[in-house]
Design a protein around this motif. Structure first.
Motif, PDB file in Angstrom:
ATOM      1  N   GLY A 430       0.826  -1.194   0.000  1.00 62.27           N
ATOM      2  CA  GLY A 430       0.000   0.000   0.000  1.00 62.27           C
ATOM      3  C   GLY A 430       0.859   1.241   0.000  1.00 62.27           C
ATOM      4  N   VAL A 431       0.506   2.195  -0.837  1.00 65.19           N
ATOM      5  CA  VAL A 431       1.253   3.455  -0.916  1.00 65.19           C
ATOM      6  C   VAL A 431       0.265   4.617  -0.820  1.00 65.19           C
ATOM      7  CG1 VAL A 431       3.130   2.468  -2.277  1.00 65.19           C
ATOM      8  CG2 VAL A 431       1.152   3.446  -3.449  1.00 65.19           C
ATOM      9  N   PRO A 432       0.710   5.783  -0.376  1.00 67.72           N
ATOM     10  CA  PRO A 432      -0.205   6.916  -0.202  1.00 67.72           C
ATOM     11  C   PRO A 432      -0.909   7.292  -1.504  1.00 67.72           C
ATOM     12  CG  PRO A 432       1.895   7.343   0.875  1.00 67.72           C
ATOM     13  CD  PRO A 432       2.089   6.107   0.058  1.00 67.72           C
ATOM     14  N   ASP A 433      -2.180   7.639  -1.362  1.00 68.30           N
ATOM     15  CA  ASP A 433      -2.998   8.062  -2.494  1.00 68.30           C
ATOM     16  C   ASP A 433      -3.826   9.256  -2.031  1.00 68.30           C
ATOM     17  OD1 ASP A 433      -5.643   8.077  -4.095  1.00 68.30           O
ATOM     18  OD2 ASP A 433      -4.398   6.718  -5.283  1.00 68.30           O
ATOM     19  N   GLU A 434      -3.710  10.371  -2.729  1.00 66.49           N
ATOM     20  CA  GLU A 434      -4.341  11.608  -2.284  1.00 66.49           C
ATOM     21  C   GLU A 434      -5.855  11.494  -2.165  1.00 66.49           C
ATOM     22  OE1 GLU A 434      -4.575  16.299  -3.660  1.00 66.49           O
ATOM     23  OE2 GLU A 434      -2.916  15.044  -4.353  1.00 66.49           O
ATOM     24  N   ASP A 435      -6.492  10.744  -3.067  1.00 66.96           N
ATOM     25  CA  ASP A 435      -7.946  10.626  -3.070  1.00 66.96           C
ATOM     26  C   ASP A 435      -8.429   9.458  -2.209  1.00 66.96           C
ATOM     27  OD1 ASP A 435     -10.663  11.112  -3.865  1.00 66.96           O
ATOM     28  OD2 ASP A 435     -10.480   9.494  -5.316  1.00 66.96           O
ATOM     29  N   MET A 436      -7.792   8.293  -2.355  1.00 67.01           N
ATOM     30  CA  MET A 436      -8.278   7.066  -1.719  1.00 67.01           C
ATOM     31  C   MET A 436      -7.614   6.772  -0.383  1.00 67.01           C
ATOM     32  SD  MET A 436     -10.491   6.190  -3.970  1.00 67.01           S
ATOM     33  CE  MET A 436     -10.943   4.472  -3.696  1.00 67.01           C
ATOM     34  N   GLY A 437      -6.650   7.593   0.020  1.00 67.92           N
ATOM     35  CA  GLY A 437      -5.932   7.322   1.256  1.00 67.92           C
ATOM     36  C   GLY A 437      -4.719   6.441   0.990  1.00 67.92           C
ATOM     37  N   GLU A 438      -4.974   5.264   0.437  1.00 68.51           N
ATOM     38  CA  GLU A 438      -3.928   4.343   0.021  1.00 68.51           C
ATOM     39  C   GLU A 438      -4.361   3.669  -1.271  1.00 68.51           C
ATOM     40  OE1 GLU A 438      -1.572   2.241   3.549  1.00 68.51           O
ATOM     41  OE2 GLU A 438      -3.729   1.938   3.764  1.00 68.51           O
ATOM     42  N   SER A 439      -3.387   3.192  -2.040  1.00 70.08           N
ATOM     43  CA  SER A 439      -3.681   2.378  -3.213  1.00 70.08           C
ATOM     44  C   SER A 439      -2.620   1.294  -3.320  1.00 70.08           C
ATOM     45  CB  SER A 439      -3.721   3.229  -4.491  1.00 70.08           C
ATOM     46  OG  SER A 439      -2.451   3.815  -4.744  1.00 70.08           O
ATOM     47  N   LEU A 440      -2.863   0.318  -4.170  1.00 66.54           N
ATOM     48  CA  LEU A 440      -1.962  -0.815  -4.303  1.00 66.54           C
ATOM     49  C   LEU A 440      -0.900  -0.577  -5.372  1.00 66.54           C
ATOM     50  CD1 LEU A 440      -4.394  -3.890  -4.153  1.00 66.54           C
ATOM     51  CD2 LEU A 440      -3.089  -2.853  -2.299  1.00 66.54           C
ATOM     52  N   LEU A 441       0.349  -0.868  -5.021  1.00 66.53           N
ATOM     53  CA  LEU A 441       1.469  -0.861  -5.953  1.00 66.53           C
ATOM     54  C   LEU A 441       2.028  -2.277  -6.017  1.00 66.53           C
ATOM     55  CD1 LEU A 441       3.882   0.380  -7.611  1.00 66.53           C
ATOM     56  CD2 LEU A 441       4.986   0.769  -5.383  1.00 66.53           C
ATOM     57  N   ALA A 442       2.144  -2.830  -7.222  1.00 65.33           N
ATOM     58  CA  ALA A 442       2.701  -4.169  -7.405  1.00 65.33           C
ATOM     59  C   ALA A 442       4.163  -4.076  -7.802  1.00 65.33           C
ATOM     60  CB  ALA A 442       1.915  -4.924  -8.472  1.00 65.33           C
ATOM     61  N   LEU A 443       5.010  -4.746  -7.060  1.00 66.98           N
ATOM     62  CA  LEU A 443       6.418  -4.892  -7.405  1.00 66.98           C
ATOM     63  C   LEU A 443       6.563  -6.277  -8.036  1.00 66.98           C
ATOM     64  CD1 LEU A 443       7.936  -3.488  -4.096  1.00 66.98           C
ATOM     65  CD2 LEU A 443       7.490  -2.264  -6.225  1.00 66.98           C
ATOM     66  N   VAL A 444       6.910  -6.318  -9.302  1.00 68.55           N
ATOM     67  CA  VAL A 444       6.862  -7.554 -10.086  1.00 68.55           C
ATOM     68  C   VAL A 444       8.251  -7.923 -10.583  1.00 68.55           C
ATOM     69  CG1 VAL A 444       5.862  -8.665 -12.117  1.00 68.55           C
ATOM     70  CG2 VAL A 444       4.497  -7.032 -10.796  1.00 68.55           C
ATOM     71  N   VAL A 445       8.612  -9.201 -10.362  1.00 64.51           N
ATOM     72  CA  VAL A 445       9.875  -9.743 -10.874  1.00 64.51           C
ATOM     73  C   VAL A 445       9.548 -10.578 -12.113  1.00 64.51           C
ATOM     74  CG1 VAL A 445      11.900 -11.163 -10.387  1.00 64.51           C
ATOM     75  CG2 VAL A 445      10.793  -9.863  -8.528  1.00 64.51           C
ATOM     76  N   PRO A 446       9.962 -10.150 -13.318  1.00 66.29           N
ATOM     77  CA  PRO A 446       9.664 -10.918 -14.528  1.00 66.29           C
ATOM     78  C   PRO A 446      10.506 -12.201 -14.585  1.00 66.29           C
ATOM     79  CG  PRO A 446      10.221  -8.624 -15.043  1.00 66.29           C
ATOM     80  CD  PRO A 446      10.645  -8.883 -13.634  1.00 66.29           C
ATOM     81  N   VAL A 447       9.970 -13.201 -15.268  1.00 65.35           N
ATOM     82  CA  VAL A 447      10.751 -14.385 -15.568  1.00 65.35           C
ATOM     83  C   VAL A 447      11.948 -13.960 -16.424  1.00 65.35           C
ATOM     84  CG1 VAL A 447      10.759 -16.574 -16.842  1.00 65.35           C
ATOM     85  CG2 VAL A 447       8.809 -15.975 -15.380  1.00 65.35           C
ATOM     86  N   ALA A 448      13.115 -14.532 -16.148  1.00 69.13           N
ATOM     87  CA  ALA A 448      14.341 -14.131 -16.857  1.00 69.13           C
ATOM     88  C   ALA A 448      14.147 -14.186 -18.363  1.00 69.13           C
ATOM     89  CB  ALA A 448      15.497 -15.041 -16.446  1.00 69.13           C
ATOM     90  N   GLY A 449      14.515 -13.087 -19.015  1.00 67.26           N
ATOM     91  CA  GLY A 449      14.441 -13.033 -20.466  1.00 67.26           C
ATOM     92  C   GLY A 449      13.074 -12.683 -21.011  1.00 67.26           C
ATOM     93  N   ARG A 450      12.098 -12.451 -20.136  1.00 62.45           N
ATOM     94  CA  ARG A 450      10.739 -12.114 -20.588  1.00 62.45           C
ATOM     95  C   ARG A 450      10.464 -10.632 -20.339  1.00 62.45           C
ATOM     96  NH1 ARG A 450       7.384 -16.634 -21.136  1.00 62.45           N
ATOM     97  NH2 ARG A 450       8.703 -18.405 -21.714  1.00 62.45           N
ATOM     98  N   ALA A 451       9.816 -10.020 -21.274  1.00 58.13           N
ATOM     99  CA  ALA A 451       9.408  -8.615 -21.121  1.00 58.13           C
ATOM    100  C   ALA A 451       7.943  -8.575 -20.694  1.00 58.13           C
ATOM    101  CB  ALA A 451       9.598  -7.866 -22.432  1.00 58.13           C
ATOM    102  N   LEU A 452       7.654  -7.748 -19.720  1.00 56.93           N
ATOM    103  CA  LEU A 452       6.283  -7.626 -19.227  1.00 56.93           C
ATOM    104  C   LEU A 452       5.749  -6.225 -19.512  1.00 56.93           C
ATOM    105  CD1 LEU A 452       6.354  -9.465 -15.789  1.00 56.93           C
ATOM    106  CD2 LEU A 452       4.961 -10.060 -17.763  1.00 56.93           C
ATOM    107  N   ASP A 453       4.472  -6.167 -19.813  1.00 55.15           N
ATOM    108  CA  ASP A 453       3.809  -4.904 -20.109  1.00 55.15           C
ATOM    109  C   ASP A 453       2.810  -4.613 -18.993  1.00 55.15           C
ATOM    110  OD1 ASP A 453       1.069  -3.758 -21.581  1.00 55.15           O
ATOM    111  OD2 ASP A 453       2.925  -2.742 -22.139  1.00 55.15           O
ATOM    112  N   GLU A 454       2.862  -3.395 -18.470  1.00 50.32           N
ATOM    113  CA  GLU A 454       2.005  -3.031 -17.345  1.00 50.32           C
ATOM    114  C   GLU A 454       0.524  -3.179 -17.690  1.00 50.32           C
ATOM    115  OE1 GLU A 454       1.051   0.875 -14.567  1.00 50.32           O
ATOM    116  OE2 GLU A 454       3.034   0.641 -15.486  1.00 50.32           O
ATOM    117  N   ARG A 455       0.129  -2.736 -18.889  1.00 50.37           N
ATOM    118  CA  ARG A 455      -1.283  -2.828 -19.268  1.00 50.37           C
ATOM    119  C   ARG A 455      -1.739  -4.273 -19.377  1.00 50.37           C
ATOM    120  NH1 ARG A 455      -2.353   1.878 -23.863  1.00 50.37           N
ATOM    121  NH2 ARG A 455      -1.873   3.675 -22.497  1.00 50.37           N
ATOM    122  N   ALA A 456      -0.876  -5.126 -19.925  1.00 53.24           N
ATOM    123  CA  ALA A 456      -1.234  -6.534 -20.058  1.00 53.24           C
ATOM    124  C   ALA A 456      -1.370  -7.184 -18.678  1.00 53.24           C
ATOM    125  CB  ALA A 456      -0.199  -7.262 -20.896  1.00 53.24           C
ATOM    126  N   LEU A 457      -0.470  -6.829 -17.754  1.00 54.39           N
ATOM    127  CA  LEU A 457      -0.550  -7.367 -16.397  1.00 54.39           C
ATOM    128  C   LEU A 457      -1.839  -6.926 -15.705  1.00 54.39           C
ATOM    129  CD1 LEU A 457       2.854  -7.199 -14.468  1.00 54.39           C
ATOM    130  CD2 LEU A 457       1.449  -9.193 -14.963  1.00 54.39           C
TER     131      LEU A 457
END
Length: 511
Positions: A430-457
């Protein structure tokens, strides 16, 4: 068997009882529908529960009222949940009847059938229509019918939600009549007059609208909260009471001052603030605007309210959530599970003087883990008590984020993200959010050699979880910093985020 009467109101009363701005019911029509539908639900449920997938509309409260009058355990289900989330709750709760909004019938009917619901009520061809259900029920009320309370679902650190009985009555009662009397006794301190439902009708706070109906007080439902719509409803209906979360207050305060002053809010005598810590400057500004009518309630779905503080008390004790209600005692416990004196910080436990504590249905391990001893339970918070007995909540002992007054458990999003074929590991904080108080932040470790797209996730996550449970932002990292026991140090990750340059998600240091 007898004709129904609530607080002197009978089926002959023609005053407006319930409205959502689109449809409405007089007291006479409401009581007749609720009694008949309740009897029909009891017959259809055949010992099971009745799930109510509740949009903010008249039908939702009528269905819960019907179940309450008949002694049927209704299950409050969030209408925003994904089909697989709904199926889990229907199975877990043992629901045999399901009331579904027409807008969700296509995707939820097969889910309800798979989960074992024999009757699906919805105004769509192929389902049992609501009016058909009402007309099939007997018109007489049985106050001596056995009772089982409404069930609320709360998520948890396991990644799966758990059911718990609503704690609106001071103690369990054996029949409907005495149970409803006990519920009404708990509402005695709430000023008389119309009640406004401002939040989603699957949460404990907004379901105060049901208790208001049981007190014989008219109820107005906001189909969707907007700041100006709330003010307009307060003025038009002369609202006396409501339950809100800090985000509601912030959004109303954010309106231009001339627009705010356009509405008369003088009818409000009791505004209960709940769901999340409220910034002190927001609460002070709201008390200045509405007057000393704001009471803050602290508790949980599983416990009901355990502490309460009024405006004038809070101005003397800013930051406190109040003193325990008469049936609770507070005990602050240290790391050795021993009580701590005043002003010392530790885990907050509450002793239920009735001896019942809290219970998670079908999960004795989670129930036991919440108790230090029978009747002495913790809601997962850390804090202290001052010399006058006022409770201050300073942190959380469990991995939970309060976003817009809603409890969100990162474990649910983590479970989904870790199943993604291109994700090696993930941690959600959880990280500070001006409107909601807090919101979720995902820290993601990709599989080696794979590119990840935030929108797709994000799309992947939303395919399994309701949108409010999904991260609002993502950061790709080399590691989430698991310790030798495999645990993620969430506080350390959160501190790294807060210390990062400008607080930008992309600036989170690789753990």
């Amino acid at each position: 068997m007898t004709r129904i009467e609530i607080a002197g109101i009978t089926a002959e009363d023609t005053d407006l009882a319930l409205t959502d701005g689109v449809s409405g019911l007089t007291w006479g029509r409401l009581l007749d529908q609720a009694v008949r539908a309740g009897n029909a639900l009891r017959d259809a449920a055949a010992g099971g529960r009745a799930a109510v997938i509740g949009a903010n509309e008249v039908r939702t409260l009528v269905a819960h009222l019907a179940a309450a009058l008949a002694g049927v355990s209704s299950v409050a289900v969030n209408a925003r949940l994904r089909p697989q989330e709904v199926e889990y709750i229907l199975r877990d709760s043992g629901s045999t009847v399901c009331v579904v909004p027409a807008s969700r019938y296509a995707d939820l009917f097969p889910v309800a059938e798979r989960a074992g619901c024999r009757t699906v009520v919805s105004d769509v061809s192929g389902a049992t229509a609501w009016q058909e259900l009402v007309e099939s029920g007997a018109p007489d009320w049985d106050p001596h019918a056995p009772v089982e309370p409404l069930v609320l679902y709360t998520s948890g650190t396991s990644g799966f939600p758990k059911g718990t009985h609503s704690r609106w009555a001071a103690r369990p009662e054996p029949d409907v009549g005495r149970h409803l009397d006990s519920v009404r006794a708990g509402m005695a301190a709430v000023p008389d007059g119309p009640h406004l439902v401002a939040g989603p009708l699957h949460h404990n706070g907004p379901l105060m609208g049901l208790r208001s109906l049981l007190m014989g007080r008219p109820v107005v439902i906001l189909p969707k909260f907007t700041a100006e719509a709330a003010l307009a409803a307060i003025e038009r209906h002369r609202i006396a009471s409501t339950v809100m979360v800090p985000t509601h207050l912030s959004r109303m305060l954010a309106l231009p001052e001339d627009l705010r002053r356009r509405y008369d809010v003088g009818s409000v005598a009791h505004l209960v603030l709940t769901g999340a810590p409220c910034p002190q400057e927001v609460k002070r500004a709201f008390i200045d605007w509405f007057g000393p009518v704001v009471s803050e309630a602290y508790g949980g779905s599983e416990s009901g309210t355990v502490c309460m503080i009024g405006s004038e008390e809070w101005l003397r004790k800013p930051g406190s959530v109040g003193r325990p209600l008469p049936r609770f005692d507070v005990v602050v416990v240290g790391d050795d599970d021993r009580p701590l004196p005043a002003h010392r910080t530790g885990r907050l436990y509450f002793r239920d003087r009735t001896g019942h504590g809290i219970e998670y249905l079908g999960d004795p391990e989670k129930t036991a883990a919440a108790h230090l001893e029978p009747g002495l339970f913790c809601l997962g918070d850390v804090g202290h008590v001052d010399g006058d007995g006022y409770v201050f909540v300073t942190d959380r002992a469990v991995d939970m984020v309060l976003s817009g007054g809603v409890n969100v458990y990162p474990a649910e999003a983590e479970r989904v993200l870790r199943d993604h074929p291109q994700v090696e590991d993930a941690a959600v904080i959880g990280v500070p959010d001006e409107d909601m108080g807090e919101s979720l932040l995902a820290l993601v470790v990709p599989v080696a050699g794979r590119a990840l797209d935030e929108r797709a996730l994000d799309a992947y996550c939303r395919g399994f979880l309701a949108s409010y449970k999904c991260p609002r932002s993502y950061a790709f990292v080399d590691s989430v910093g698991r310790d030798p026991m495999g645990k993620v140090q969430k506080k350390r990750l959160r501190q790294a985020y807060l210390a990062s340059s400008a607080g930008a998600p992309g600036a989170v240091p690789h753990a």
